[in-house]
Design a protein around this motif. Structure first.
Motif, PDB file in Angstrom:
ATOM      1  N   VAL A   1      33.621  -4.998  32.589  1.00 58.70           N
ATOM      2  CA  VAL A   1      32.746  -4.042  33.277  1.00 58.70           C
ATOM      3  C   VAL A   1      31.556  -3.810  32.354  1.00 58.70           C
ATOM      4  O   VAL A   1      31.666  -3.950  31.138  1.00 58.70           O
ATOM      5  CB  VAL A   1      33.440  -2.697  33.591  1.00 58.70           C
TER       6      VAL A   1
ATOM      7  N   LEU B   1      38.124  -4.049  30.359  1.00 55.59           N
ATOM      8  CA  LEU B   1      39.069  -3.006  30.745  1.00 55.59           C
ATOM      9  C   LEU B   1      40.437  -3.668  30.912  1.00 55.59           C
ATOM     10  O   LEU B   1      40.572  -4.619  31.685  1.00 55.59           O
ATOM     11  CB  LEU B   1      38.606  -2.387  32.069  1.00 55.59           C
TER      12      LEU B   1
ATOM     13  N   TRP C   1      30.140  -3.183  38.130  1.00 54.78           N
ATOM     14  CA  TRP C   1      31.432  -3.799  38.473  1.00 54.78           C
ATOM     15  C   TRP C   1      31.237  -5.175  39.119  1.00 54.78           C
ATOM     16  O   TRP C   1      32.204  -5.793  39.554  1.00 54.78           O
ATOM     17  CB  TRP C   1      32.228  -2.894  39.423  1.00 54.78           C
TER      18      TRP C   1
ATOM     19  N   PHE D   1      35.382  -9.719  38.071  1.00 51.21           N
ATOM     20  CA  PHE D   1      33.987  -9.311  37.853  1.00 51.21           C
ATOM     21  C   PHE D   1      33.142 -10.482  38.335  1.00 51.21           C
ATOM     22  O   PHE D   1      33.254 -11.593  37.806  1.00 51.21           O
ATOM     23  CB  PHE D   1      33.815  -9.057  36.350  1.00 51.21           C
TER      24      PHE D   1
ATOM     25  N   LYS E   1      29.155  -1.292  30.587  1.00 50.92           N
ATOM     26  CA  LYS E   1      29.166   0.125  30.208  1.00 50.92           C
ATOM     27  C   LYS E   1      27.864   0.469  29.498  1.00 50.92           C
ATOM     28  O   LYS E   1      27.335  -0.331  28.728  1.00 50.92           O
ATOM     29  CB  LYS E   1      30.338   0.406  29.248  1.00 50.92           C
TER      30      LYS E   1
ATOM     31  N   THR F   1      39.811  -6.266  40.205  1.00 43.97           N
ATOM     32  CA  THR F   1      40.601  -7.126  39.317  1.00 43.97           C
ATOM     33  C   THR F   1      39.783  -8.300  38.787  1.00 43.97           C
ATOM     34  O   THR F   1      40.270  -9.077  37.976  1.00 43.97           O
ATOM     35  CB  THR F   1      41.834  -7.683  40.045  1.00 43.97           C
TER      36      THR F   1
ATOM     37  N   SER G   1      29.850  -0.795  41.795  1.00 41.72           N
ATOM     38  CA  SER G   1      29.987   0.026  40.589  1.00 41.72           C
ATOM     39  C   SER G   1      31.068   1.067  40.862  1.00 41.72           C
ATOM     40  O   SER G   1      31.657   1.104  41.947  1.00 41.72           O
ATOM     41  CB  SER G   1      28.674   0.727  40.253  1.00 41.72           C
ATOM     42  N   ALA G   2      31.290   1.926  39.874  1.00 41.62           N
ATOM     43  CA  ALA G   2      32.271   2.993  40.054  1.00 41.62           C
ATOM     44  C   ALA G   2      31.871   3.924  41.189  1.00 41.62           C
ATOM     45  O   ALA G   2      32.676   4.724  41.653  1.00 41.62           O
ATOM     46  CB  ALA G   2      32.416   3.783  38.756  1.00 41.62           C
TER      47      ALA G   2
ATOM     48  N   THR H   1      41.878  -5.183  44.090  1.00 45.00           N
ATOM     49  CA  THR H   1      41.529  -3.887  43.504  1.00 45.00           C
ATOM     50  C   THR H   1      42.780  -3.239  42.924  1.00 45.00           C
ATOM     51  O   THR H   1      43.891  -3.542  43.337  1.00 45.00           O
ATOM     52  CB  THR H   1      40.972  -2.909  44.571  1.00 45.00           C
TER      53      THR H   1
ATOM     54  N   VAL I   1      40.528   2.415  41.098  1.00 48.26           N
ATOM     55  CA  VAL I   1      40.427   2.516  39.642  1.00 48.26           C
ATOM     56  C   VAL I   1      39.477   1.455  39.105  1.00 48.26           C
ATOM     57  O   VAL I   1      38.613   1.721  38.279  1.00 48.26           O
ATOM     58  CB  VAL I   1      41.816   2.353  38.992  1.00 48.26           C
ATOM     59  N   CYS I   2      39.641   0.216  39.578  1.00 48.12           N
ATOM     60  CA  CYS I   2      38.753  -0.875  39.178  1.00 48.12           C
ATOM     61  C   CYS I   2      39.015  -2.061  40.099  1.00 48.12           C
ATOM     62  O   CYS I   2      39.963  -2.065  40.868  1.00 48.12           O
ATOM     63  CB  CYS I   2      38.983  -1.282  37.717  1.00 48.12           C
TER      64      CYS I   2
ATOM     65  N   SER J   1      37.839 -13.101  35.177  1.00 52.37           N
ATOM     66  CA  SER J   1      38.595 -12.059  34.486  1.00 52.37           C
ATOM     67  C   SER J   1      39.157 -12.676  33.208  1.00 52.37           C
ATOM     68  O   SER J   1      38.860 -13.828  32.890  1.00 52.37           O
ATOM     69  CB  SER J   1      39.709 -11.493  35.377  1.00 52.37           C
TER      70      SER J   1
END
Lengths: 352, 352
Positions: free
Chosen positions: B60, B73, B137, B106, B62, B104, B159-160, B90, B101-102, B48
């Protein structure tokens, strides 16, 4: 689009309960196919017992010794202030993460047969009744795909572990072979394409991940119809004004000159279920070519607005008929209806 | 059981960030295999940016034009009272059903190599880095299975849309072929058995259905390793005193004279992750013959109790060594450790 003048074609009054003591609450969400010179509907029949205004009295299959036995789960509404009965289809815990306590009805699959596609006669006995632990809360929403003389039926196998997708095969609609669960929970709304494409079979399915966002339609591939991989998201419904909340595959896709046509459902925030269509590339159905901006069918007729679960139209199958398609659909989660579409009007609506 | 005296074998200090601006937060949860005369670990490396005490700053992937591009993000903790940062792994919405939401961090996959199984050197470059939307993600928790000269790596593709299971194949650990998602969301903790059994391949996996109860270990079959079906629940952990909350497959199962031994994890209500083992029938791994009543490994050492996510031991792989097994495991979600077991002590603990 023309709703059939004889709608609803089938209601609970046309169905004999599977066992004494059970009451039929709905016949709806049917797969459809031609078989010889008949049209067959593989219907979801939902049953429960008792007086639904006072209690949920629902059969479940429980392991007893080496087998499964049906037992009645009874929850008197007045005795369970900790439970939420408001949805009508499920009983939820009011607090805590593990929400679903039970369904309010127990579904099996039943055949209905017709020579004209309008007047159907429902078999007295179930076509398939829950018999495995993975089906212990019921079998729902069957989709029938004919491939080389065999009929493959995907259905939602519900249990305390959640909804998963089971597969069975028949050649004659007398003997049925269960081929196991093809998709683990949470997954439903699966439909197999009726032909190999580039050497592989394809299926739509709708995995869900409630902590991560709204469910979407996915597509995957198989060499043998029993084993599936290469899962990919296909369609989120994010651009739909009318159904961002829940979207899932509907009828088995059928091939036209422009590509595969798929009728699907989407629900809005008030759980109003409508039907739309999308067009998938003939040679690569992972590619969405177009979809309908507006629903092709909305719950507008009285029989679609009122019933076990109101304001819902939901399809699991259609039958091609000349330049058109006969769409069979569940109305308000308790009746079976039909609406006829011409291919032309579907193509005209497929703009996006 | 003997914890390796050199534990932890790998920490963040041994890992070069994948890109400038990123900070390595953990190296943990590794698949393991022999390759030539080396032992290879396929490690999860989590990264991160920013100062984690003040913000979540997580890369992330995109979609931008025709490809995917990494973006950062950023969520300043002080600016988001509506978000719940308490889990550490998370970010959740405090209200509403769509919780995550995401993440913390990757994660990508990185190789570490050793001649003695203790001193490992971590590659400077990722072995595999997220490159599809389904991995946007991150890629997590790889399990490596050798089959006929090929290595199959199952990993969690996040992923989302939620966590799913991806598969890749390599022969030389230089070129990797992605074989798509074998299990749709929500699914993780998948491991393929290293041999055909009765003509078919088997895999453990852990579908989840949060509205319906605690996750369980499932098992399924494949003719070709890419397409999977015949999903069945295998092990619920319901009888475990120490981990009813979450249970999932761990290391790739290995064959012994008594059957297949599987190290798995289970977490209790306070999210303390321990490791146990179970024994599966040699010819029918859908049959659980025995499991350990008590954990075989608990977070007890300081390096297991403190870290990115404290009080967690979690394995994705082990290597057979004579009459024993070298178990590689993630400690507190940021280090890699090893513990050695003799088969005899595993068999003695497998009582139930």
């Amino acid at each position: 689009m023309m709703r059939c003048a004889e709608n609803p074609l089938l209601t609970v009054r046309d169905v004999k309960p599977s066992r004494p003591g059970l009451c039929v609450r709905g016949i709806f969400n049917c797969g459809a196919c031609r078989f010889g010179d008949q049209i067959l509907l593989v219907c979801r029949v939902a049953e429960s017992a008792g007086d639904p205004r006072k209690e949920v009295a629902v059969p479940v299959m429980k392991r007893r010794g080496t087998g499964l036995r049906m037992e009645l789960l009874r929850l008197l509404r007045s005795e369970h202030p900790e439970l939420d009965f408001s949805d009508g289809r499920t009983v939820l815990r009011k607090s805590g993460a593990r929400g679903v306590v039970c369904l309010t009805s127990f579904s099996h699959l039943r055949l209905a047969r017709s020579s004209d596609g309008i007047r159907f006669k429902v078999d007295e006995q179930p076509m398939a009744f829950p018999e495995t632990e993975e089906e212990s809360w019921g079998m729902e929403d069957p989709r029938v795909t004919r491939i080389a003389g065999d009929y493959y039926i995907c259905y939602t196998a519900v249990s305390a572990r959640g909804p998963a997708v089971g597969l069975m095969r028949t050649r004659d609609f007398r003997r049925f072979e269960r081929l196991g669960l093809i998709f683990a929970p949470e997954n439903k709304d699966a439909a197999i394409f009726p032909a190999r494409i580039g050497g592989l079979y394809y299926a739509l399915n709708r995995p869900a991940c409630p902590e991560f966002g709204a469910p979407q339609i996915w597509i995957c591939k198989s060499p043998d119809l029993v084993s599936w991989g290469r899962q990919r998201p296909l369609f989120s419904g994010a651009g739909l004004g009318w159904g961002g909340l829940k979207v899932g595959g509907g009828a088995v896709p059928f091939l036209t000159e422009k590509g595969w046509v798929e009728f699907y459902h989407a629900a809005d925030a008030r759980s109003r279920y409508c039907l739309g269509a999308m067009l998938l590339d003939r040679d690569n159905p992972e590619k969405v070519l177009a979809w309908t901006k507006e629903p092709l069918l909305r719950p507008e007729a009285e029989y679609e607005k009122r019933g076990f679960f109101g304001s819902a139209v939901f399809t699991c199958g259609c039958v091609r008929d000349g330049d058109g398609v006969l769409l069979y659909y569940g109305a308000a989660d308790d009746k079976i209806c039909r609406a006829d579409f011409s291919l032309d009007e579907i193509f005209r609506a497929l703009r996006h």
